[in-house]
Write a protein that holds these residues in place. Sequence first.
Motif, short mmCIF file in Angstrom:
data_model
loop_
_atom_site.label_atom_id
_atom_site.label_comp_id
_atom_site.label_asym_id
_atom_site.label_seq_id
_atom_site.Cartn_x
_atom_site.Cartn_y
_atom_site.Cartn_z
N ALA A 29 0.84 -1.20 0.00
CA ALA A 29 0.00 0.00 0.00
C ALA A 29 0.87 1.25 0.00
O ALA A 29 1.13 1.85 1.03
CB ALA A 29 -0.93 0.00 1.21
N GLU A 30 1.37 1.64 -1.17
CA GLU A 30 2.23 2.81 -1.28
C GLU A 30 1.46 4.08 -0.93
O GLU A 30 0.30 4.24 -1.30
CB GLU A 30 2.75 2.92 -2.71
CG GLU A 30 3.72 4.07 -2.92
CD GLU A 30 4.23 4.13 -4.34
OE1 GLU A 30 4.88 5.12 -4.68
OE2 GLU A 30 3.98 3.17 -5.10
N PRO A 31 2.08 5.03 -0.21
CA PRO A 31 1.39 6.26 0.17
C PRO A 31 0.93 7.04 -1.06
O PRO A 31 1.62 7.10 -2.08
CB PRO A 31 2.45 7.06 0.95
CG PRO A 31 3.46 6.05 1.37
CD PRO A 31 3.46 4.99 0.32
N VAL A 32 -0.24 7.66 -0.96
CA VAL A 32 -0.75 8.49 -2.04
C VAL A 32 0.02 9.80 -2.10
O VAL A 32 0.37 10.30 -3.17
CB VAL A 32 -2.26 8.76 -1.86
CG1 VAL A 32 -2.76 9.77 -2.89
CG2 VAL A 32 -3.05 7.45 -1.99
N TYR A 33 0.31 10.37 -0.92
CA TYR A 33 1.00 11.66 -0.86
C TYR A 33 2.48 11.43 -0.54
O TYR A 33 2.83 10.53 0.24
CB TYR A 33 0.38 12.56 0.21
CG TYR A 33 -1.02 13.01 -0.13
CD1 TYR A 33 -1.24 14.16 -0.87
CD2 TYR A 33 -2.13 12.27 0.28
CE1 TYR A 33 -2.52 14.58 -1.19
CE2 TYR A 33 -3.41 12.68 -0.03
CZ TYR A 33 -3.61 13.84 -0.76
OH TYR A 33 -4.88 14.24 -1.08
N GLY A 34 3.34 12.25 -1.12
CA GLY A 34 4.76 12.15 -0.90
C GLY A 34 5.14 12.57 0.52
O GLY A 34 4.38 13.25 1.22
N LEU A 35 6.35 12.17 0.93
CA LEU A 35 6.80 12.46 2.29
C LEU A 35 6.86 13.97 2.55
O LEU A 35 6.47 14.44 3.63
CB LEU A 35 8.18 11.84 2.51
CG LEU A 35 8.83 12.10 3.88
CD1 LEU A 35 7.97 11.54 5.00
CD2 LEU A 35 10.23 11.50 3.93
N SER A 36 7.32 14.74 1.58
CA SER A 36 7.42 16.19 1.78
C SER A 36 6.05 16.81 2.01
O SER A 36 5.89 17.72 2.84
CB SER A 36 8.10 16.84 0.58
OG SER A 36 7.35 16.62 -0.61
N GLU A 37 5.03 16.29 1.30
CA GLU A 37 3.67 16.81 1.49
C GLU A 37 3.13 16.45 2.87
O GLU A 37 2.49 17.27 3.54
CB GLU A 37 2.74 16.25 0.41
CG GLU A 37 3.02 16.75 -0.98
CD GLU A 37 2.07 16.12 -1.99
OE1 GLU A 37 1.04 16.73 -2.29
OE2 GLU A 37 2.38 15.02 -2.47
N VAL A 38 3.40 15.23 3.30
CA VAL A 38 2.92 14.79 4.61
C VAL A 38 3.55 15.62 5.71
O VAL A 38 2.87 16.12 6.62
CB VAL A 38 3.21 13.29 4.82
CG1 VAL A 38 2.90 12.88 6.25
CG2 VAL A 38 2.40 12.45 3.83
N LEU A 39 4.87 15.80 5.64
CA LEU A 39 5.56 16.57 6.68
C LEU A 39 5.14 18.03 6.65
O LEU A 39 5.01 18.67 7.70
CB LEU A 39 7.06 16.44 6.51
CG LEU A 39 7.64 15.04 6.73
CD1 LEU A 39 9.15 15.03 6.50
CD2 LEU A 39 7.33 14.54 8.15
N ALA A 40 4.92 18.58 5.44
CA ALA A 40 4.47 19.97 5.35
C ALA A 40 3.10 20.14 6.00
O ALA A 40 2.84 21.12 6.70
CB ALA A 40 4.43 20.42 3.89
N SER A 41 2.20 19.18 5.79
CA SER A 41 0.87 19.26 6.40
C SER A 41 0.94 19.08 7.91
O SER A 41 0.16 19.67 8.65
CB SER A 41 -0.06 18.20 5.79
OG SER A 41 -0.53 18.63 4.53
N CYS A 42 1.88 18.28 8.38
CA CYS A 42 2.07 18.14 9.83
C CYS A 42 2.40 19.50 10.45
O CYS A 42 1.90 19.85 11.52
CB CYS A 42 3.20 17.15 10.13
SG CYS A 42 2.79 15.42 9.85
N GLN A 43 3.23 20.27 9.76
CA GLN A 43 3.68 21.55 10.29
C GLN A 43 2.65 22.65 10.09
O GLN A 43 2.47 23.52 10.95
CB GLN A 43 5.01 21.95 9.61
CG GLN A 43 6.13 20.96 9.77
CD GLN A 43 6.80 21.03 11.13
OE1 GLN A 43 6.48 21.88 11.95
NE2 GLN A 43 7.71 20.10 11.39
N GLU A 44 1.95 22.63 8.95
CA GLU A 44 1.12 23.76 8.56
C GLU A 44 -0.37 23.49 8.65
O GLU A 44 -1.15 24.44 8.70
CB GLU A 44 1.47 24.17 7.12
CG GLU A 44 2.94 24.56 6.94
CD GLU A 44 3.30 24.79 5.49
OE1 GLU A 44 2.36 24.83 4.65
OE2 GLU A 44 4.50 24.93 5.19
N ASP A 45 -0.79 22.24 8.67
CA ASP A 45 -2.22 21.93 8.65
C ASP A 45 -2.64 21.26 9.97
O ASP A 45 -2.52 21.86 11.01
CB ASP A 45 -2.56 21.07 7.42
CG ASP A 45 -2.26 21.80 6.12
OD1 ASP A 45 -2.69 22.95 5.97
OD2 ASP A 45 -1.59 21.20 5.25
#
Length: 428
Positions: A29-45
């Motif tokens: 089950a490969e992630p739909v969103y890339g690691l950079s997007e996930v980490l950015a959302s952790c910080q900003e969302d």
Amino acid sequence: MPSFRVRDFHPEDVEGILHLWEEMRDSPAEPVYGLSEVLASCQEDHAVVAIHDEKVIGAAVGRAAHAQGWIVFLSTTLAWQEKGVGRAMLGALERKMAPYGLSKLSALLPDTAMRVDAFVDQGFQVKKNLRYFEREIPVQRKELSVLSEVGGRLMARGLWDEIGGMAAEKELLERRLVMPLSKPDLAESYGVVPPRAVMLFGPPGTGKTTFARAIASRLEWSFIEVFPSRLAVDPKGLAGALRETFLKIADLEHAVVFIDEVEEIAAQRSGEPPSPLQGVTNELLKIIPAFREQPDRLLVCATNFIRALDSAFLRHGRFDYVIPIGLPDEDARRSIWERYIPATAAGDIDLGELVKRTDGFSPADIEFAARKASQSALEKTFYPDDPATIATGPVTLDYLEAISATRATVSRDVAAEFLQDIELLARL
């Protein structure tokens, strides 16, 4: 059973989320969103984590846009799957996003994902017959301000395909520039260094600017056209403004930089004492090597008078290729005419005759003749020589008359000199 707790994301949780994302990537089950997007959302969302023994065992990350919410990432370690961790994190994340007035909360899952219970238990419904489409946006939000400062833009997709004919030129540019720049890792594996600078030369109006824009469109890179005439009025002077512009461009991740009529700032240096323009030429000669050191950049210079360029400007090490762009061939002329003949009249126009009669015309010449014919046909409709005549649009005769009244930009002498320049200066 050992207990866990769910809390808001803390900056020190990044390493744990990194392990979760890598674990999912290595599973079916490969992630739909890339690691950079996930980490950015952790910080900003919005993000919550599940903790056991002060270790991150799960994470849920969400993003809100207007009334729509998205689950960007949901994962638990293998040891904690099917133990209610996912449901607990989804519930906490939904409560965290509730103040934003969301009317819908959605999630995208890879089709190999086996565990959907957490979503179903939280009231999510599986939508049937849906497909997920994704496209990478080439310019990131943080680059937009820099792009605006230097007068850059993103070219419309498809410009490359809109260039009709010119098959030899297009194939050469595709092979020498587009392919190695779009596939740098593959090029490197073959020992190919992607080009950093290219010179396009040819008679006026042959489409050099169009090709530069089409290259940027093909690569989906930012396009920045540098106008020496505009920089000349800068208080820092032309040389200083040129240097500052290229320093700003260095902040962009991908860029095609275009300088048209470069002979204006890179003409042969001569005379004593040195003229102010020689200082600009010297500055440009310094800029190009520094520009070449940056990856994902391409400098495209164009000139109508390649013989006027300073001899040091074209040497090896500054420009990878010196490519001629000549007058449009038969297929190209046909494509250009088709672009300007209105659809309502196209079926009645002898296109072959127009193509034949415009041999030696530049694209700009054909455009001028086409617009002249359309204007003439329009005037005949409102001011007919014979009131009994009903005009319905341009006809072949309108175009032939316009062609006869159009003086070709490129003379025979200029065309002959261009062929000589190809022999002496082209580097393909």
